[in-house]
Design a protein around this motif. Structure first.
Motif, PDB file in Angstrom:
ATOM      1  N   ALA A   1       0.822  -1.220   0.000  1.00 54.35           N
ATOM      2  CA  ALA A   1       0.000   0.000   0.000  1.00 54.35           C
ATOM      3  C   ALA A   1       0.850   1.261   0.000  1.00 54.35           C
ATOM      4  O   ALA A   1       0.448   2.287  -0.536  1.00 54.35           O
ATOM      5  CB  ALA A   1      -0.939   0.001   1.208  1.00 54.35           C
TER       6      ALA A   1
ATOM      7  N   ASP B   1       4.238  -0.071  -3.647  1.00 58.13           N
ATOM      8  CA  ASP B   1       3.798  -0.573  -4.951  1.00 58.13           C
ATOM      9  C   ASP B   1       2.586   0.195  -5.476  1.00 58.13           C
ATOM     10  O   ASP B   1       2.542   0.571  -6.649  1.00 58.13           O
ATOM     11  CB  ASP B   1       3.449  -2.063  -4.882  1.00 58.13           C
ATOM     12  N   TYR B   2       1.604   0.397  -4.599  1.00 53.20           N
ATOM     13  CA  TYR B   2       0.390   1.090  -5.038  1.00 53.20           C
ATOM     14  C   TYR B   2       0.692   2.502  -5.572  1.00 53.20           C
ATOM     15  O   TYR B   2       0.249   2.830  -6.672  1.00 53.20           O
ATOM     16  CB  TYR B   2      -0.660   1.152  -3.926  1.00 53.20           C
TER      17      TYR B   2
ATOM     18  N   LYS C   1       2.235   2.355  -9.094  1.00 57.65           N
ATOM     19  CA  LYS C   1       1.267   1.972 -10.135  1.00 57.65           C
ATOM     20  C   LYS C   1       0.240   3.077 -10.370  1.00 57.65           C
ATOM     21  O   LYS C   1      -0.145   3.358 -11.507  1.00 57.65           O
ATOM     22  CB  LYS C   1       0.547   0.675  -9.758  1.00 57.65           C
TER      23      LYS C   1
ATOM     24  N   ASP D   1      -6.047   7.065  -3.066  1.00 54.42           N
ATOM     25  CA  ASP D   1      -4.704   7.349  -2.544  1.00 54.42           C
ATOM     26  C   ASP D   1      -4.751   7.638  -1.047  1.00 54.42           C
ATOM     27  O   ASP D   1      -3.958   7.097  -0.269  1.00 54.42           O
ATOM     28  CB  ASP D   1      -4.078   8.557  -3.254  1.00 54.42           C
TER      29      ASP D   1
ATOM     30  N   MET E   1      -5.475   4.496   0.923  1.00 53.38           N
ATOM     31  CA  MET E   1      -4.315   3.591   0.951  1.00 53.38           C
ATOM     32  C   MET E   1      -3.255   4.075   1.947  1.00 53.38           C
ATOM     33  O   MET E   1      -2.648   3.268   2.647  1.00 53.38           O
ATOM     34  CB  MET E   1      -3.694   3.464  -0.439  1.00 53.38           C
TER      35      MET E   1
ATOM     36  N   LEU F   1      -2.902  -1.859 -11.815  1.00 53.96           N
ATOM     37  CA  LEU F   1      -3.229  -1.177 -10.562  1.00 53.96           C
ATOM     38  C   LEU F   1      -4.269  -1.971  -9.777  1.00 53.96           C
ATOM     39  O   LEU F   1      -4.138  -2.151  -8.570  1.00 53.96           O
ATOM     40  CB  LEU F   1      -3.746   0.236 -10.839  1.00 53.96           C
TER      41      LEU F   1
ATOM     42  N   VAL G   1      -2.678  -4.855  -7.952  1.00 53.87           N
ATOM     43  CA  VAL G   1      -1.998  -4.437  -6.721  1.00 53.87           C
ATOM     44  C   VAL G   1      -3.017  -4.208  -5.607  1.00 53.87           C
ATOM     45  O   VAL G   1      -2.824  -4.640  -4.465  1.00 53.87           O
ATOM     46  CB  VAL G   1      -1.154  -3.152  -6.966  1.00 53.87           C
ATOM     47  N   ILE G   2      -4.118  -3.548  -5.939  1.00 52.68           N
ATOM     48  CA  ILE G   2      -5.148  -3.265  -4.938  1.00 52.68           C
ATOM     49  C   ILE G   2      -5.748  -4.565  -4.409  1.00 52.68           C
ATOM     50  O   ILE G   2      -5.957  -4.721  -3.198  1.00 52.68           O
ATOM     51  CB  ILE G   2      -6.247  -2.348  -5.524  1.00 52.68           C
TER      52      ILE G   2
END
Length: 171
Positions: free
Chosen positions: A42, A45-46, A49, A86, A89, A159, A162-163
Motif C-alpha cells: 500500500a 507498490d500502489y 502503479k 490514494d 491507501m 493497478l 496491486v489493490i
C-alpha cells in the motif's frame, strides 16, 4: 563474611544482568507478516502503479491536446476517484504498521478501498466506452485515442491487481 558478601554480590549482578538481557531480547512489537506485506504494498507498490495510471489518463498533456471536452471530463472524474483511493491507501498503510492494529478500522478501510475500486472501474468503463466510440467515429484522430485506450487500460489493470493483493493480505 567475605564469602557471604561475594555470594550476595554475584547474586545481585546475575539478577541485574539477567533482567537487562531479558529486556534486550524481547521483541518490541509483533506485527503479522500479512499486515506488513499489505502495508508495504500500500505504501510503495500502489503509489508507483497509481502514478503510472495517472500519467496515462487521457488528457491534453498525454495526447497533444486532441482529446475532446467529454474525454477530459471523464478523465478528471477518474482522477478524483483515484485521489480518494490514494488517501485511503495511506491511511491503510499506517494502520497496518501498528503493532495492535484496530481490526474494526481495518475492516472499514477495506470497505472504503472496495468502494473506491468499484467507482474507479465504473468511471474507467465510462471513459473506455467513450474512447472506443471516438476511435470508431469517422472524424476522430483514431491513432492517439487507440494508444491512450490501450495503455490506460493495461496500466489500470495492473493497478487493480496491486489493490486486490492489498485487500487479500488485509483479510
Amino acid at each position: 563474611m567475605k564469602r557471604c558478601v561475594a555470594v550476595l554480590l554475584c547474586f545481585v549482578m546475575t539478577a541485574v544482568s539477567g533482567s537487562v538481557f531479558a529486556q534486550a531480547g524481547a521483541p518490541a512489537k509483533v506485527i503479522p507478516i500479512g499486515q506488513l506485506k499489505a502495508s508495504r504494498i500500500a505504501s510503495t507498490d500502489y503509489p508507483a502503479k497509481a502514478q503510472e495510471v495517472r500519467s496515462l489518463v487521457p488528457r491534453p498533456a498525454t495526447g497533444d491536446g486532441v482529446f475532446d471536452a467529454k474525454t477530459q471530463r471523464l478523465a478528471s472524474n477518474y482522477e478524483k476517484e483515484l485521489n480518494g483511493l490514494d488517501n485511503t491507501m495511506r491511511e491503510t498503510s499506517l494502520e497496518l504498521r501498528r503493532d495492535r492494529a484496530d481490526q474494526k478500522k481495518i475492516k472499514v478501510l477495506a470497505g472504503k478501498i472496495e468502494r473506491h475500486v468499484k467507482a474507479l472501474k465504473k468511471k474507467q468503463s465510462e471513459l473506455k466506452a467513450h474512447l472506443a466510440k471516438t476511435i470508431t467515429s469517422e472524424k476522430s484522430p483514431g491513432r492517439t485515442y487507440a494508444a491512450a485506450y490501450e495503455n490506460f487500460d493495461r496500466k489500470a489493470g495492473e493497478l487493480y491487481d496491486v489493490i486486490s493483493t492489498v485487500l487479500k493480505n488485509m483479510r
